[in-house]
Enzyme design. Structure first.
Site, short mmCIF file in Angstrom:
data_model
loop_
_atom_site.label_atom_id
_atom_site.label_comp_id
_atom_site.label_asym_id
_atom_site.label_seq_id
_atom_site.Cartn_x
_atom_site.Cartn_y
_atom_site.Cartn_z
N ASN A 1 23.86 11.84 43.77
CA ASN A 1 23.28 13.16 44.09
C ASN A 1 21.82 12.73 44.99
O ASN A 1 20.95 11.82 44.54
CB ASN A 1 23.09 14.01 43.02
CG ASN A 1 21.69 13.82 42.39
OD1 ASN A 1 20.87 14.54 42.77
ND2 ASN A 1 21.75 13.28 41.48
N SER B 1 12.64 11.23 39.56
CA SER B 1 13.79 11.48 40.41
C SER B 1 13.43 10.83 41.73
O SER B 1 12.28 10.76 42.28
CB SER B 1 13.49 13.19 40.83
OG SER B 1 14.61 13.22 41.88
N PHE C 1 15.56 18.50 43.99
CA PHE C 1 14.91 19.79 43.07
C PHE C 1 15.29 21.22 43.80
O PHE C 1 14.30 21.98 43.84
CB PHE C 1 13.58 19.60 42.76
CG PHE C 1 12.94 18.58 41.91
CD1 PHE C 1 13.79 18.13 40.73
CD2 PHE C 1 12.19 17.71 42.32
CE1 PHE C 1 13.41 17.15 39.97
CE2 PHE C 1 11.62 16.71 41.13
CZ PHE C 1 12.24 16.31 40.25
N ASN D 1 16.57 8.27 34.08
CA ASN D 1 16.94 9.15 35.35
C ASN D 1 17.91 8.32 36.19
O ASN D 1 18.50 7.29 35.57
CB ASN D 1 15.97 9.43 36.12
CG ASN D 1 15.88 10.92 36.91
OD1 ASN D 1 16.94 11.10 37.19
ND2 ASN D 1 14.86 11.56 36.89
N ASN E 1 14.82 11.54 44.57
CA ASN E 1 15.10 12.64 45.71
C ASN E 1 14.01 13.45 46.30
O ASN E 1 14.10 14.26 47.26
CB ASN E 1 16.27 13.34 45.40
CG ASN E 1 17.34 12.31 45.00
OD1 ASN E 1 17.98 11.72 45.78
ND2 ASN E 1 18.18 12.84 43.81
N THR E 2 12.87 13.13 45.82
CA THR E 2 11.72 13.91 46.26
C THR E 2 10.71 12.81 46.74
O THR E 2 10.30 11.82 46.00
CB THR E 2 11.02 14.79 45.28
OG1 THR E 2 11.84 15.70 44.81
CG2 THR E 2 9.29 15.22 45.83
N LYS F 1 10.00 11.20 31.22
CA LYS F 1 11.34 10.76 31.75
C LYS F 1 11.15 9.87 32.82
O LYS F 1 10.55 9.83 33.86
CB LYS F 1 12.17 11.89 32.31
CG LYS F 1 13.63 11.21 32.68
CD LYS F 1 14.45 12.31 32.89
CE LYS F 1 16.07 11.99 33.22
NZ LYS F 1 16.82 13.24 33.35
#
Ligand code: FMN
Length: 309
Positions: A60, A125, A64, A197, A127-128, A168
């Site tokens: 994925n 994460s 966010f 994560n 994805n940022t 995390k």
């Protein structure tokens, strides 16, 4: 905090905090909402979530997508009485520069403080853009200190106890990087670590899903996350609570993470592939594992693989 059993919902499934009753009804011991960012944002363009059923894997790059801290507060205000603890996963708004990340995280924490029981500071994460850089050095300390300051202030103002703060981490850290992060977390008196994560690694490049950009979770992540739990447990002599997440599909996977050192467990991909019955199979399976292993309580089993060596 006390939990009915060790198994709960991982972040990302209920980004808008709109299904709290549902998580209670499938028997989970706790749920985690978010990632919530200070500002509302739509996330990356679709498609942004891919599944590989045969491998029980997800990739994925959601980025966010969430209604933002003010709107999530409105939803939480309407959510009624809770029967299980609710955790909130805090992310950074995409447009906030990395230097201002501490304000972004601590503002969300302040807004959500009256409505959740525990906070997860998510700097892992993939994805940022740049988010994982916040896992290191001064950036990390700045964010943790800002969140702790708000936690202390909210606690004094409301005359309630402070809420636990967890950090995390990503599974793709080197051992040195991980140990440096743990040192900072302990120094700042963070209450625990969530490992892990999603990963940037892929089990192979042959399937088209694995060529998609983003973080991979589910079965391919399982061993990487368990080894990280094992390392954190031994590096901290079992003194820092660890929440284990990554590829938990059944009671064997859950038990492996507990004996490696996890105190609590979470899943996301497991619910996608196994459905809501996953909770029952894991909780009943853990009872059987406990009986067969001769331990009296889950507490006795935590980290037990280190002691058998
Ligand atoms: C679609 C999707 C969205 C996610 N969103 C978040 C998030 O907002 N914050 C976060 O910390 N983790 C997020 N995660 C990571 C999960 O919480 C979990 O750490 C990871 O998926 C590994 O667990 P699993 O193998 O059980 O899926 C997301 C995962 C997926 C698949």
């Amino acid at each position: 905090m006390e939990f009915e059993h060790p198994f709960g919902l991982a972040a990302g499934m209920d980004k808008k905090a709109e299904a709290l009753r549902g998580w209670e009804s499938i028997g989970l011991a706790f749920s985690e909402i978010g990632g919530v960012t200070m500002l509302e944002q739509s996330g990356n363009p679709k498609p942004r979530m891919f599944r590989h059923g045969a491998d029980r894997a997800l990739v994925n790059r959601m980025g966010f997508n969430n209604p933002g801290s003010e709107n999530v507060v409105k939803t939480l205000q309407k959510s009624g009485t809770r029967t299980i603890p609710v955790w909130a996963n805090l992310g950074k708004s995409k447009i906030t520069p990395l230097e201002d990340a501490k304000t972004d995280y601590s503002t969300t924490l302040k807004r959500l403080w009256p409505y959740v029981d525990l906070f997860v500071i998510n700097v892992s994460s993939p994805n940022t853009p740049g988010l994982r850089d916040l896992q290191h050095g001064d950036h990390l300390k700045g964010i943790l200190d800002a969140c702790i300051e708000v936690n202390v202030a909210c606690s004094k103002e409301s005359k309630q106890n402070q809420k636990p703060l967890l950090l995390k981490v990503a599974p793709d850290l080197s051992t040195d990087e991980l140990e440096a992060i743990i040192d900072i977390a302990i120094d700042c008196q963070i209450d625990g670590i969530i490992a892990t994560n999603t990963t940037l690694l892929r089990p192979n490049q042959t399937h088209k899903v694995y060529n998609e950009q983003g973080g991979c979770s589910g079965s391919p992540l399982k061993n990487q996350s368990t080894e990280m739990i094992r390392h954190i447990y031994s590096y901290t002599n079992g003194e820092l609570p660890i929440v284990g997440v990554g590829g938990i599909m059944n009671a064997d996977d859950a038990w492996e993470k507990i004996t490696a050192g996890a105190t609590l467990l979470q899943a996301y991909a497991g619910f996608v592939f196994e459905g809501p019955g996953l909770t029952k199979s894991i909780v009943h399976g853990l009872h059987r594992k406990l009986r067969d292993s001769g331990f009296d309580t889950i507490e006795d089993a935590i980290g037990s693989s280190h002691r058998q060596r």
